[in-house]
Design an enzyme around this catalytic site. Structure first.
Site, PDB file in Angstrom:
ATOM      1  N   GLU A 183      -7.189  -6.044   2.733  1.00  0.00           N
ATOM      2  CA  GLU A 183      -7.188  -6.980   2.652  1.00  0.00           C
ATOM      3  C   GLU A 183      -8.684  -7.010   1.507  1.00  0.00           C
ATOM      4  O   GLU A 183      -8.878  -8.380   0.982  1.00  0.00           O
ATOM      5  CB  GLU A 183      -7.141  -8.146   3.160  1.00  0.00           C
ATOM      6  CG  GLU A 183      -6.683  -8.797   3.753  1.00  0.00           C
ATOM      7  CD  GLU A 183      -5.224  -9.041   3.856  1.00  0.00           C
ATOM      8  OE1 GLU A 183      -5.158  -9.351   1.861  1.00  0.00           O
ATOM      9  OE2 GLU A 183      -4.181  -8.744   4.184  1.00  0.00           O
ATOM     10  N   GLY A 231       2.635  -2.877   8.819  1.00  0.00           N
ATOM     11  CA  GLY A 231       2.558  -3.034   9.177  1.00  0.00           C
ATOM     12  C   GLY A 231       3.280  -3.173   9.851  1.00  0.00           C
ATOM     13  O   GLY A 231       5.056  -4.259   9.039  1.00  0.00           O
ATOM     14  N   THR A 249       0.914  -0.814  -0.177  1.00  0.00           N
ATOM     15  CA  THR A 249      -0.070   0.220  -0.165  1.00  0.00           C
ATOM     16  C   THR A 249       0.674   1.301   0.121  1.00  0.00           C
ATOM     17  O   THR A 249       2.051   1.287   1.316  1.00  0.00           O
ATOM     18  CB  THR A 249      -0.939   0.158   0.952  1.00  0.00           C
ATOM     19  OG1 THR A 249      -1.589  -1.182   1.028  1.00  0.00           O
ATOM     20  CG2 THR A 249      -1.756   0.879   1.276  1.00  0.00           C
TER      21      THR A 249
END
Lengths: 660, 660
Positions: free
Chosen positions: B421, B178, B139
């Site tokens: 997702e 993350g 992303t």
């Protein structure tokens, strides 16, 4: 300025400034609001680091600091009109709360209205000079909306002419009052009054909590912070356990009920007197619902106009996400809702002030209706607005989760309105009680007036008939016709709820059980009633708008609001025969057209809410649309970025690598 | 043990332990799960202060510590089965996330599946020994779900046989991964491959971020934490700006696509290979939706059985709030939904494992259907579960807002599944694409198989007819009949969406615009399809239950689930003529009966989820029902209570008092 958002503004078909005046209630009010906003925004004393970067203790600290500053500033600037103070506060608070909120909203007003003359002379100066920093301790750990269940006791001891205050059980510990944990040195405590061996129900008592010199809790007072919450990080919601705390007799607020020196209890003249504040606060919350939703729509719609994503036509550049029908369908009905609630808030405010005049003349006749209306509308608007804020947040994709969007703060600050000042389901049932009572009066032949007068017609118009044979009355392009449909739906659902109670009673259950066994229907009826009121008030507002451009765009919003409600509750409208199946398809089609029609005005419509960037405090909702560079800048200030290598690397990761 | 909750358990009509086995997939699985849970819960190394009392930096620190401990423990205990690791993790994580989550979920699996032999030999040992701590950087700040829009570039330089990695714009900065901010020293970076003057689309590259010795960022790597979020406090979601970072040619993952030494690009054999992981993760999320809702229902239902409030019958003691019909109506349908999603999760898991076998044999035939199903169900279940968690939270009154309820944590940890997702609306539209394609095939005479085979019947059965003349097929007391009704509703809504596209095309707009202009209908059709699948699978599950007591209570739940869905979407069922108006009244009546019927089993049904107190970490959801004393104890540990007088008193309040 981002060129996308500039183009949006160029495409608008109405005068944004004029709409702002309508929302403010006039050009002068807009002017004064902006002056006050500038006072706060340009004030270096109110500049602070983003609260999201601070620990809870630091946030509380910052809130106390700001509240203390505000008090001095308001005096310095001579701002004393309640509406202007409210405006000032809403700027400096941002999406958060003030540390001394309860002092202003509950402690002072309760002193003003429930002190007798001597008490007034003693306590009001102490409170107004903040020597007494106060809160209002009502809710207990085991008791919320149902006030009669409160357990705290105030037992009168004629020997010393004192009340002995106690928290006799764990569930009786006062819990939740804002400012109770660390800030306040006084609380107005609601407790069951016991005197001469009898309980006389709830009374309000002034209880000193902390030393006025050292701020250390007084003997018998166990007080503290209730711990972290979903939002409200800057507020010290507190607990209070009273262990044989003795207060003088004149610490009971005695304007109405009294306890005499020998312990004789004197009843208050009327129970309706405490009604007013509650009604006022709930009316305010309706406006706040519009406010919270308007802020959220501003952020989501501005961001949707500068964010490009995916593709509609292959090979072409990524479109603005506001061009997706699904995005419009998420945001534009909420935008319409924000306008609706702002107008309803204005209306409630006017009605409240009109009725307050009557009340002070001793005329309580309109109070039950206003009470029922404010309860239901509080629930109706806060539920919708809370869900709507989350829709706005999620319509911003991943960045809606970042605290830099401000949407998480708006949500956690607003959503508690669903629970405080009367839990929403309980509120809906209060409104239902009024509706059923009115329905029964109408059925018994009484002519109803006011907002429930539609129940007069119910017997005549709503004979059971099959869906297909029913004449179709609704014109889906005509707002007045839709208002009528909402009205008939409400009438029908009130009738259905009343009949459900009737059927239960025929099974020989008690009135109370019949009520509980019909509660789903009752909530549904209240919801339909409130929905009708909102649509009706939105339509009424259009009547006040002379400007053609404004009238046109607001009409589109009102129609969108009404039709989307019909689509969402299409089952009701079909079930009650108010709409035919082919008409439902027309509704869907018309909705799509309205979305397309609103598209060019969307940014201008949120601009009209006139939230300055400093108030929105949202990277995504920036007026200039320059989102990404500022997001990067914001992120770099994150406390985790203060060092290049976090200490946890040396403490855990390096040893782990060495161990394997 | 609170006597209220003891009585609830005594009233249950089924064997709780047996139901737990069904949820676990067998008695042996229950046993093993409990063993693993005990391992974690009894382990002193995993004891820690409530994360809610810590600052963000402390929370991140605690998460890194736990992750490092977990790695050592899993080796110590020899736990290596993925399902058992998953179980172990879900206990020690609680409602939060692990610091090294992406290393396990994305970094390692990508290395396993996309390295060629030499790469595998080099990187897998580094990653498995945590010398390389990795994340997956896909992303970007301006690009999420639409992967083709990613802007990061990897330009091959044949002179040095290196790729030059760049973030050419502000929107191309990697954002959100993350563990990227502070934890990882490596990332797999998705970037547009440029070689020999041509762009070949996205490829994955291994990019070193930080020194393996000092953990300091490498030259050209601008990396950090993206700042505080709505939840995920313990995760260092990060940003990454690459400034001419050079990596060797063999850092591109080359199992499929390749770049040769001279810069020649070699295409991969099939594009479908990367499909699988996505489908797997989405299927997992469906199960997580059931899990999150089950935890929330456990908390809200247990608390509702010990909380007494208000009155139903005047003069009597305050009833358990679970006795209010409105409370039952909030919670029991969600309880039914939790069961439904748990069963759907089991099904998805089975299907995935079956199809994975086929895929490894080169058979991709079932993948499109599973892909479509997992996309839609992911959206359908996460939306409902997120809203449901909030309903549970608000059904706990004020205390639902306290972090001690755990419900705020459950919400903020779960709700991002609506966005990550694959953003939910995009997911719904992907499912719609499959449905429309299938519908067109059926219309063209092809016989469909699998879950969409119902579209075969659509042409024949769904002729337009007026509502009243339609024969009534639905028996509201028969689950099979309701499954049929959901099926026909889905078929009708798919047909309506297809017709909307057709009508748009007749206006001579492009295929793409016709699609966008029908997007509302398409999402609605997908939603109906998913709802049908869930009802169908719930009904199918009942067929596997032999035990009479269990079968009875699960049948009640299934019926409640199906009927409540019909009530919520009654417009659809009336519009499509599947239900008549009198039947709708029957549905309402039957729903109330089902609520009353479930009432005595409610606590036992949440007990069967078998969440230990240490895992729920909720004062309200305690197994023993002793809520209030523990809430007081929890609150006293709040950091704001460490001192009796907060420093802000001396800094701001005392000076304010002195100033006035």
């Amino acid at each position: 300025m981002n060129p996308d958002i500039t183009r949006e503004r160029q495409n608008a078909t109405f005068d944004v400034e004029k709409l702002t005046h309508i929302l403010d209630g006039g050009i002068e009010k807009t002017k004064r609001r902006r002056e006050i906003e500038s006072l706060v925004i340009s004030d270096p004393d109110f500049q602070s680091e983003d609260l999201n970067f601070l620990s809870r203790s630091e946030r509380y600290d910052a809130a106390v600091k700001k509240s203390a500053q505000m008090i001095l500033k308001l005096r310095e600037y001579g701002i004393s009109d309640p509406e202007e103070i409210y405006c000032y506060k809403s700027v400096f608070r941002g999406h958060h709360h003030e540390a001394l909120g309860l002092h202003f909203v509950m402690f002072l007003p309760t002193l003003y209205t429930q002190c007798n003359k001597q008490q007034f002379k003693k306590w009001v100066p102490l409170a107004e000079s903040f020597k007494a920093l106060g809160t209002y301790a009502q809710t207990e750990m085991g008791h919320g909306t149902h006030l009669r269940g409160l357990e705290t006791t105030a037992t009168y001891d004629p020997a010393t002419q004192e009340f002995v205050m106690n928290s006799p059980t764990i569930t009786s510990i006062k819990w939740w009052p804002g400012g109770l944990g660390k800030t306040s040195n006084y609380a107005i405590v609601l407790a069951q009054l016991h005197t001469q061996g009898k309980c006389h129900g709830l009374q309000a008592f002034i209880v000193p909590l902390r030393s006025m010199n050292t701020h250390i809790p007084l003997p018998g007072v166990v007080v503290g912070d209730i711990g972290p919450k979903f939002g409200f990080d800057e507020v010290d919601n507190g607990y209070l356990k009273l262990e044989n705390v003795r207060i003088p007799r004149d610490h009971m607020l005695m304007k109405y009920a009294k306890v005499e020196a020998d312990g004789t209890y004197v009843k208050p003249p009327s129970a309706k007197l405490t009604y007013g504040t509650m009604v006022f606060i709930r009316s305010m919350i309706v406006g706040e619902a519009g406010h919270a939703l308007a802020k959220s729509c501003t952020i989501a719609i501005r961001y949707s106009s500068v964010r490009h994503q995916s593709e509609i036509r292959p090979g072409e550049a990524e479109p603005q996400i506001m061009d997706y029908q699904t995005q419009q369908y998420k945001l534009f009905p909420l935008l319409a809702t924000a306008y609706a609630y702002k107008f309803v808030g204005q209306y409630m405010n006017q009605v409240y002030h009109r009725i307050t005049g009557d009340i002070s003349q001793g005329d309580f006749s309109e109070l039950p209706e206003l009470h029922a209306l404010s309860a239901g509308l509080k629930a109706f608007t806060t539920w919708t607005a809370s869900a709507g804020i989350e829709v706005c947040r999620m319509a911003c994709g991943g960045h809606g989760y970042s605290r830099c969007s401000a949407l998480p703060d708006i949500y956690v600050t607003f959503v508690p309105t669903c629970t405080y000042e009367g839990e929403n389901t309980v509120m809906m049932l209060q409104t239902a009680r009024f509706l059923i009572k009115s329905y029964r009066q109408a059925s018994a032949g009484h002519q109803l007036s006011g907002i429930v007068s539609y129940l007069n017609e119910s017997e005549r118009r709503l004979q059971p008939q099959s869906v297909s044979s029913r004449p179709t009355v609704v014109n889906v392009n005509d707002l007045a016709s839709l208002v009528e449909a909402y009205k008939l739906r409400a009438a029908k659902l009130v009738e259905m709820a009343a009949k459900s109670i009737q059927q239960e009673l025929q099974k020989r259950v008690s009135q109370e059980d019949a009520w509980n066994n019909s509660a789903i229907d009752l909530v549904r009826a209240s919801d339909a009633h409130c929905h009708y009121v909102v649509v009706k008030l939105f339509a009424a507002k259009l009547g006040e708008i002379g400007d053609t451009g404004l009238h046109s765009v607001l009409s589109t919003l009102a129609l969108l609001y009404a039709l989307q409600g019909i689509q969402q509750h299409s089952g009701d409208f079909l079930q009650t025969g108010l709409l035919s199946v082919p008409q439902l398809s027309q509704v869907s089609q018309r909705l799509k057209e309205l979305l397309a029609q609103l598209r060019p005005n969307a940014v201008a419509l949120v601009d009209a809410f006139d939230y300055r960037d400093e108030m929105l405090n949202s990277v995504l909702g920036r007026y200039d649309g320059n989102v990404y560079e500022h997001m990067f800048e914001w992120a770099r200030r994150s406390p985790l970025n203060k060092t290049e290598v976090h200490e946890s690397y040396h403490k855990y990761l390096k040893p782990l690598q060495a161990n394997l």
